[in-house]
Design an enzyme around this catalytic site. Structure first.
Site, PDB file in Angstrom:
ATOM      1  CD  GLU A  63     -19.199  20.224 -20.560  1.00 22.15           C
ATOM      2  OE1 GLU A  63     -19.292  19.237 -21.290  1.00 22.15           O
ATOM      3  OE2 GLU A  63     -18.688  21.290 -20.933  1.00 22.15           O
TER       4      GLU A  63
ATOM      5  CG  ASN B 207     -16.941  23.491 -25.426  1.00 22.07           C
ATOM      6  OD1 ASN B 207     -17.972  23.919 -25.950  1.00 22.07           O
ATOM      7  ND2 ASN B 207     -16.032  22.782 -26.084  1.00 22.07           N
TER       8      ASN B 207
ATOM      9  CE  LYS C   5      -4.403   2.931   4.790  1.00 21.86           C
ATOM     10  NZ  LYS C   5      -5.194   1.668   4.783  1.00 21.86           N
TER      11      LYS C   5
ATOM     12  CB  SER D 156     -14.193  22.853 -30.203  1.00 18.85           C
ATOM     13  OG  SER D 156     -14.128  22.003 -31.331  1.00 18.85           O
TER      14      SER D 156
ATOM     15  CB  SER E 195      -0.945   0.001   1.211  1.00 18.97           C
ATOM     16  OG  SER E 195      -0.223  -0.144   2.420  1.00 18.97           O
TER      17      SER E 195
ATOM     18  CE  LYS F  95     -19.268  23.912 -28.600  1.00 20.60           C
ATOM     19  NZ  LYS F  95     -19.287  22.461 -28.832  1.00 20.60           N
TER      20      LYS F  95
ATOM     21  CB  THR G  18     -41.389  24.004 -10.835  1.00 15.94           C
ATOM     22  OG1 THR G  18     -42.526  24.415 -11.612  1.00 15.94           O
ATOM     23  CG2 THR G  18     -41.261  24.923  -9.643  1.00 15.94           C
ATOM     24  CG  HIS G  19     -42.444  20.468 -13.512  1.00 13.26           C
ATOM     25  ND1 HIS G  19     -42.630  19.151 -13.147  1.00 13.26           N
ATOM     26  CD2 HIS G  19     -43.179  21.211 -12.630  1.00 13.26           C
ATOM     27  CE1 HIS G  19     -43.467  19.093 -12.111  1.00 13.26           C
ATOM     28  NE2 HIS G  19     -43.804  20.325 -11.777  1.00 13.26           N
TER      29      HIS G  19
ATOM     30  CG  ASN H 216      -4.121  -4.823  12.775  1.00 13.35           C
ATOM     31  OD1 ASN H 216      -3.521  -4.742  11.710  1.00 13.35           O
ATOM     32  ND2 ASN H 216      -4.486  -5.983  13.306  1.00 13.35           N
TER      33      ASN H 216
ATOM     34  CD  GLN I 271      -3.015  -2.498   1.984  1.00 16.66           C
ATOM     35  OE1 GLN I 271      -2.303  -2.749   2.940  1.00 16.66           O
ATOM     36  NE2 GLN I 271      -2.748  -2.950   0.771  1.00 16.66           N
TER      37      GLN I 271
ATOM     38  CE1 TYR J 110      -6.261  -3.580   8.666  1.00 20.82           C
ATOM     39  CE2 TYR J 110      -5.350  -5.766   8.304  1.00 20.82           C
ATOM     40  CZ  TYR J 110      -5.508  -4.455   7.905  1.00 20.82           C
ATOM     41  OH  TYR J 110      -4.919  -4.016   6.760  1.00 20.82           O
TER      42      TYR J 110
HETATM   43  N1  ARG Z   1      -1.223  -1.285   5.127  1.00 21.29           N
HETATM   44  C1  ARG Z   1      -2.165  -1.829   6.054  1.00 21.29           C
HETATM   45  C2  ARG Z   1      -3.519  -1.151   5.861  1.00 21.29           C
HETATM   46  O1  ARG Z   1      -3.550  -0.139   5.237  1.00 21.29           O
HETATM   47  C3  ARG Z   1      -1.692  -1.599   7.458  1.00 21.29           C
HETATM   48  C4  ARG Z   1      -2.233  -2.563   8.445  1.00 21.29           C
HETATM   49  C5  ARG Z   1      -1.694  -3.916   8.157  1.00 21.29           C
HETATM   50  N2  ARG Z   1      -1.995  -4.843   9.184  1.00 21.29           N
HETATM   51  C6  ARG Z   1      -1.863  -6.156   9.010  1.00 21.29           C
HETATM   52  N3  ARG Z   1      -2.162  -6.914   9.982  1.00 21.29           N
HETATM   53  N4  ARG Z   1      -1.417  -6.657   7.882  1.00 21.29           N
HETATM   54  O2  ARG Z   1      -4.535  -1.603   6.312  1.00 21.29           O
END
Ligand code: ARG
Length: 475
Positions: A291, A286, A326, A278, A24, A284, A156-157, A111, A323, A318
């Site tokens: 958008e 835009n 994120k 464009s 990660s 154009k 409205t509408h 964790n 993970q 956990y």
């Molecule tokens: N990179 C992990 C996460 O974002 C950190 C926690 C990992 N914990 C584990 N027991 N493998 O969740």
């Protein structure tokens, strides 16, 4: 031998593909400041409680500060092999300071560590989002104040309904964003709960002091249950949910901006600096920004759905699925902040075509309700008054006229209750002025809204200051 911090019980190194799949670090490195601040607070607490020595604590804190400088100067080599931001920093620290580095993770698990970092990160970004929402509200109020007398049709509408003030339309969004701000205050409150000390799931055998960590990091409260602390991601769901609602508001104003700047409407013109051209059609101009904001709304809503779906079937505590919290969160944060910032500029830069708006209410039947109200005020039951006004409109359409073109005699023929003051009553200015019920579109109500808006902005500023003060700084 693998350089993995958990390598002890393994006799083989991790498969390359598995490494790439489970890492990660490519996205969680953006939490390096939170990770370092959290580790400094943790080490400080460990020393306070006599779990590590003062010397170890000093080595750890100084080492972490050096790592912070390295990261900020782009001198830190993030390693995929080391999975995530937590192990990247811990490994580098131990390489630099030796044994003391190996003591940092006492009474801690990744964790509760990742939960801590993410809480702090969401807390910080929530304050940023709140600041940008407030800027957006300020832009709406400024443009509204500049257009206090600008009359336009309310719809409205998507059909012309009743004359309103353009500022009234803008202030509707001000109110929506005020509630968005409040929603993020709630998000802040839930992100402001301190999870560290939960350990992997069950707490720790060490005599730690969670209050010290919470105090050092400016947390308002502490998770009571260690399993809850490491398992739930409701504060992220709340962020994404508040962000989705906010984006829906932004998307609606974008949709309106797009409509208003069409040739057909021509109610506004966007600044050249905010539009694109464009590659084929030379004429154009835009409204791409609007958008895109409308388009990106789907993406943020998607992140909310993904998060809810990820967590819905997870047993405590956990699981690595978590993970997945994120990337969507980070993308939502970037999208919401960018959209808010750019939209405030769009509003400030747009030119309002007052005459065109005005024409749209004068050459129109959006004053028909006022005709009916007039008769109802003279004692005719509203249902009947409605019918007379409907007949008047029908008559006008046949004659190719507007209500304002009718003579006194024509009015009298429709109903003897009409007097010559009807002419004034159906002028768009009068229609607006007379809608003076609380929250209505009249100029008087508008002034009250402006005053209230100033109060809201002041209050929001106060909330920001209080929360900015609590932001972590590592020095
Ligand atoms: N990179 C992990 C996460 O974002 C950190 C926690 C990992 N914990 C584990 N027991 N493998 O969740």
């Amino acid at each position: 031998m693998s350089e993995k911090l958990w390598g002890g019980r393994f006799s083989k190194t991790t498969d390359k593909m598995v490494n790439d799949f489970q890492q990660s670090i490519s996205f969680d490195k953006r939490m390096y400041r939170e990770d370092i601040a959290g580790s400094i607070a943790h080490a400080t607490m460990l020393a306070e409680c006599g779990i590590i020595s003062e010397k170890d604590r000093n080595d750890i804190v100084n080492g972490l500060k050096r790592i912070l400088t390295q990261i900020e100067n782009g001198q830190f080599d993030f390693s995929m092999e080391l999975e995530d931001i937590h192990m990247n920093i811990e490994k580098r620290l131990t390489d630099a300071i030796g044994e003391a580095g190996g003591r940092l993770h006492t009474a801690r698990s990744r964790n509760d560590q990742v939960a801590l970092d993410t809480h702090m990160y969401v807390r910080r970004e929530t304050v940023d989002v709140m600041r940008l929402i407030r800027d957006m509200q300020q832009a709406l109020l400024d443009v509204a104040k500049k257009n206090q007398d600008t009359i336009m049709p309310g719809y409205t509408h998507m059909q012309r309904a009743q004359p309103i003030l353009f500022s009234h339309h803008l202030m509707a969004y001000f109110s929506m964003f005020a509630r968005d701000y409040e929603r993020f205050l709630g998000v802040y409150k839930r992100a402001d709960i301190m999870p560290l000390g939960a350990g992997a799931l069950a707490g720790t055998t060490f005599p730690i002091d969670r209050t010290s960590v919470a105090k050092q990091l400016g947390f308002g409260s502490i998770y009571t249950n260690s399993m809850d602390a490491v398992s739930d991601r409701d504060y992220i769901m709340e962020f994404l949910s508040a962000a989705s609602i906010l984006m829906v508001h932004l998307s609606r104003i974008s949709e309106e901006t797009i409509t208003w700047c069409t040739r057909e409407f021509s109610f506004i013109e966007l600044d050249d600096a905010h539009c694109t051209g464009s590659s084929m059609m030379p004429q154009k101009k835009n409204p791409d920004v609007s958008e895109l904001v409308r388009g990106k709304t789907g993406r943020v809503i998607g992140h909310l759905m993904a998060m809810l779906t990820t967590v819905k079937g997870l047993p405590l505590a956990y699981n690595k699925d978590l993970q997945e919290d994120k990337e969507g969160l980070f993308d939502a944060i970037d999208t919401v902040k960018f959209s808010l910032a750019v939209y405030a500029e769009i509003l400030r830069g747009m030119k309002v075509n007052r005459e065109v708006m005005k024409r749209a209410v004068t050459e129109d039947f959006s004053n028909a309700t006022d005709l009916a109200d007039y008769l109802a005020k003279k004692g005719l039951p509203f249902r009947e008054a409605h019918a007379v006004s409907g007949k008047a409109v029908h008559y006008c359409i046949e004659q190719g006229k507007w209500l304002e073109d009718l003579s006194e005699d024509e009015f009298k023929a429709l109903s003897p209750l009409f007097d010559k003051d009807i002419k004034d009553v159906i002028r768009p200015e009068t229609c607006v002025k007379n809608r003076n019920s609380y929250g209505g579109t009249s100029g008087k109500q508008q002034q009250m809204q402006f005053t209230e808006a100033e109060h809201i902005l002041d209050r929001e500023k106060q909330y920001l200051l209080e929360r900015e003060e609590k932001q972590i700084s590592i020095n």
